[in-house]
Motif scaffolding. Structure first.
Motif, PDB file in Angstrom:
ATOM      1  N   UNK A   1       0.815  -1.219   0.000  1.00 10.67           N
ATOM      2  CA  UNK A   1       0.000   0.000   0.000  1.00 10.67           C
ATOM      3  C   UNK A   1       0.847   1.266   0.000  1.00 10.67           C
ATOM      4  N   UNK A   2       1.980   1.281   0.679  1.00 14.85           N
ATOM      5  CA  UNK A   2       2.836   2.475   0.700  1.00 14.85           C
ATOM      6  C   UNK A   2       3.360   2.786  -0.704  1.00 14.85           C
ATOM      7  N   UNK A   3       3.736   1.747  -1.449  1.00 13.84           N
ATOM      8  CA  UNK A   3       4.217   1.960  -2.816  1.00 13.84           C
ATOM      9  C   UNK A   3       3.082   2.405  -3.737  1.00 13.84           C
ATOM     10  N   UNK A   4       1.887   1.872  -3.526  1.00 16.91           N
ATOM     11  CA  UNK A   4       0.738   2.291  -4.335  1.00 16.91           C
ATOM     12  C   UNK A   4       0.420   3.760  -4.064  1.00 16.91           C
ATOM     13  N   UNK A   5       0.552   4.194  -2.819  1.00 20.81           N
ATOM     14  CA  UNK A   5       0.373   5.611  -2.490  1.00 20.81           C
ATOM     15  C   UNK A   5       1.371   6.469  -3.253  1.00 20.81           C
ATOM     16  N   UNK A   6       2.614   6.020  -3.249  1.00 17.21           N
ATOM     17  CA  UNK A   6       3.663   6.771  -3.934  1.00 17.21           C
ATOM     18  C   UNK A   6       3.396   6.821  -5.437  1.00 17.21           C
ATOM     19  N   UNK A   7       2.924   5.720  -6.007  1.00 15.98           N
ATOM     20  CA  UNK A   7       2.614   5.703  -7.435  1.00 15.98           C
ATOM     21  C   UNK A   7       1.492   6.681  -7.763  1.00 15.98           C
ATOM     22  N   UNK A   8       0.439   6.717  -6.938  1.00 12.05           N
ATOM     23  CA  UNK A   8      -0.654   7.656  -7.173  1.00 12.05           C
ATOM     24  C   UNK A   8      -0.162   9.090  -7.018  1.00 12.05           C
ATOM     25  N   UNK A   9       0.628   9.345  -5.985  1.00  8.61           N
ATOM     26  CA  UNK A   9       1.149  10.700  -5.780  1.00  8.61           C
ATOM     27  C   UNK A   9       2.004  11.137  -6.967  1.00  8.61           C
ATOM     28  N   UNK A  10       2.830  10.227  -7.473  1.00 11.83           N
ATOM     29  CA  UNK A  10       3.669  10.553  -8.631  1.00 11.83           C
ATOM     30  C   UNK A  10       2.820  10.814  -9.873  1.00 11.83           C
ATOM     31  N   UNK A  11       1.739  10.069 -10.027  1.00  5.36           N
ATOM     32  CA  UNK A  11       0.845  10.297 -11.162  1.00  5.36           C
ATOM     33  C   UNK A  11       0.169  11.663 -11.043  1.00  5.36           C
ATOM     34  N   UNK A  12      -0.240  12.042  -9.835  1.00  6.97           N
ATOM     35  CA  UNK A  12      -0.819  13.369  -9.631  1.00  6.97           C
ATOM     36  C   UNK A  12       0.188  14.455 -10.003  1.00  6.97           C
ATOM     37  N   UNK A  13       1.434  14.265  -9.614  1.00  9.32           N
ATOM     38  CA  UNK A  13       2.489  15.233  -9.953  1.00  9.32           C
ATOM     39  C   UNK A  13       2.702  15.266 -11.460  1.00  9.32           C
ATOM     40  N   UNK A  14       2.714  14.102 -12.095  1.00  5.04           N
ATOM     41  CA  UNK A  14       2.927  14.059 -13.550  1.00  5.04           C
ATOM     42  C   UNK A  14       1.838  14.836 -14.282  1.00  5.04           C
ATOM     43  N   UNK A  15       0.596  14.651 -13.859  1.00  8.30           N
ATOM     44  CA  UNK A  15      -0.512  15.380 -14.483  1.00  8.30           C
ATOM     45  C   UNK A  15      -0.345  16.880 -14.257  1.00  8.30           C
ATOM     46  N   UNK A  16       0.023  17.262 -13.048  1.00  8.94           N
ATOM     47  CA  UNK A  16       0.197  18.690 -12.751  1.00  8.94           C
ATOM     48  C   UNK A  16       1.317  19.305 -13.579  1.00  8.94           C
ATOM     49  N   UNK A  17       2.360  18.556 -13.821  1.00  4.23           N
ATOM     50  CA  UNK A  17       3.513  19.072 -14.575  1.00  4.23           C
ATOM     51  C   UNK A  17       3.323  18.997 -16.089  1.00  4.23           C
ATOM     52  N   UNK A  18       2.297  18.315 -16.544  1.00  2.42           N
ATOM     53  CA  UNK A  18       2.164  18.027 -17.980  1.00  2.42           C
ATOM     54  C   UNK A  18       1.981  19.263 -18.847  1.00  2.42           C
ATOM     55  N   UNK A  19       1.523  20.366 -18.269  1.00  2.00           N
ATOM     56  CA  UNK A  19       1.353  21.587 -19.057  1.00  2.00           C
ATOM     57  C   UNK A  19       2.581  22.489 -19.004  1.00  2.00           C
ATOM     58  N   UNK A  20       3.649  21.996 -18.369  1.00  2.00           N
ATOM     59  CA  UNK A  20       4.885  22.773 -18.306  1.00  2.00           C
ATOM     60  C   UNK A  20       4.887  23.811 -17.191  1.00  2.00           C
ATOM     61  N   UNK A  21       3.829  23.879 -16.402  1.00  2.00           N
ATOM     62  CA  UNK A  21       3.747  24.846 -15.310  1.00  2.00           C
ATOM     63  C   UNK A  21       3.196  24.130 -14.084  1.00  2.00           C
ATOM     64  N   UNK A  22       4.038  23.959 -13.082  1.00  2.00           N
ATOM     65  CA  UNK A  22       3.666  23.265 -11.852  1.00  2.00           C
ATOM     66  C   UNK A  22       3.336  24.327 -10.814  1.00  2.00           C
ATOM     67  N   UNK A  23       2.065  24.675 -10.747  1.00  2.00           N
ATOM     68  CA  UNK A  23       1.607  25.807  -9.940  1.00  2.00           C
ATOM     69  C   UNK A  23       1.470  25.450  -8.463  1.00  2.00           C
ATOM     70  N   UNK A  24       1.614  26.471  -7.633  1.00  2.00           N
ATOM     71  CA  UNK A  24       1.429  26.313  -6.186  1.00  2.00           C
ATOM     72  C   UNK A  24       0.033  25.751  -5.870  1.00  2.00           C
ATOM     73  N   UNK A  25      -0.967  26.205  -6.605  1.00  2.00           N
ATOM     74  CA  UNK A  25      -2.333  25.700  -6.385  1.00  2.00           C
ATOM     75  C   UNK A  25      -2.406  24.194  -6.648  1.00  2.00           C
ATOM     76  N   UNK A  26      -1.673  23.715  -7.639  1.00  2.00           N
ATOM     77  CA  UNK A  26      -1.657  22.283  -7.938  1.00  2.00           C
ATOM     78  C   UNK A  26      -0.967  21.516  -6.808  1.00  2.00           C
ATOM     79  N   UNK A  27       0.125  22.058  -6.297  1.00  2.01           N
ATOM     80  CA  UNK A  27       0.831  21.407  -5.186  1.00  2.01           C
ATOM     81  C   UNK A  27      -0.075  21.315  -3.953  1.00  2.01           C
ATOM     82  N   UNK A  28      -0.748  22.407  -3.631  1.00  2.00           N
ATOM     83  CA  UNK A  28      -1.658  22.404  -2.473  1.00  2.00           C
ATOM     84  C   UNK A  28      -2.790  21.401  -2.682  1.00  2.00           C
ATOM     85  N   UNK A  29      -3.300  21.320  -3.902  1.00  2.00           N
ATOM     86  CA  UNK A  29      -4.380  20.372  -4.188  1.00  2.00           C
ATOM     87  C   UNK A  29      -3.883  18.936  -4.036  1.00  2.00           C
ATOM     88  N   UNK A  30      -2.693  18.646  -4.520  1.00  2.00           N
ATOM     89  CA  UNK A  30      -2.121  17.304  -4.367  1.00  2.00           C
ATOM     90  C   UNK A  30      -1.980  16.971  -2.885  1.00  2.00           C
TER      91      UNK A  30
END
Length: 147
Positions: A19-48
């Motif tokens: 489960x800890x690794x699955x959490x990390x995989x989901x968190x990394x996927x959330x980060x990947x989506x946030x970064x996909x537009x080339x702008x990793x905004x503070x609002x996206x970080x707070x939402x994650x």
């Protein structure tokens, strides 16, 4: 740093992740989506951080720490398929709609939808076995909550 984790994700027919690794995989996927537009905004970080805290019962500090590890993992991972496969193996189908909603929350966190974010979300939904219709319903639910 995450070489062993990435090798486990890439292994043919890998065992379901702890489960800890699955959490990390989901968190990394959330980060990947946030970064996909080339702008990793503070609002996206707070939402994650908020999504991780709510989903896993983490304190704000623990959520920020998990996001930090996920940011490093996401930067080292060559493709998105590794994350989605881990999530698909760890999360029952009926709960994957919640994963899609979480991803839409990140996409919409900065107030703008980007073509690259939309394209990545379509790919991710498909890889998770969630059809376009259900992904659109998830997006509409998120928009209604934010709106």
């Amino acid at each position: 740093m995450f070489g062993d984790f990435l090798r486990r994700l890439a292994a043919p027919g890998p065992d379901p992740l702890p489960s800890e690794d699955a959490r990390l995989a989901l968190a990394a996927l959330l980060v990947r989506v946030a970064r996909s537009d080339g702008h990793y905004a503070e609002a996206e970080m707070r939402r994650i951080d908020r999504i991780l805290a709510l989903r896993y019962g983490l304190s704000p500090f623990e959520a920020v720490a998990l996001r930090g590890r996920a940011e490093t993992l996401e930067a080292e991972a060559p493709d998105t398929v590794r994350f989605t496969r881990a999530i698909k193996d760890a999360v029952p189908y009926e709960d994957r709609h919640g994963v899609i909603e979480a991803l839409w929350e990140v996409v919409l966190a900065d107030g703008a939808r980007d073509h690259d974010e939309d394209a990545l979300l379509r790919l991710v939904a498909n890889l998770l076995g969630v059809n376009d219709r259900d992904s659109n319903i998830a997006r509409q639910k998120v928009e209604a909550r934010q709106g």
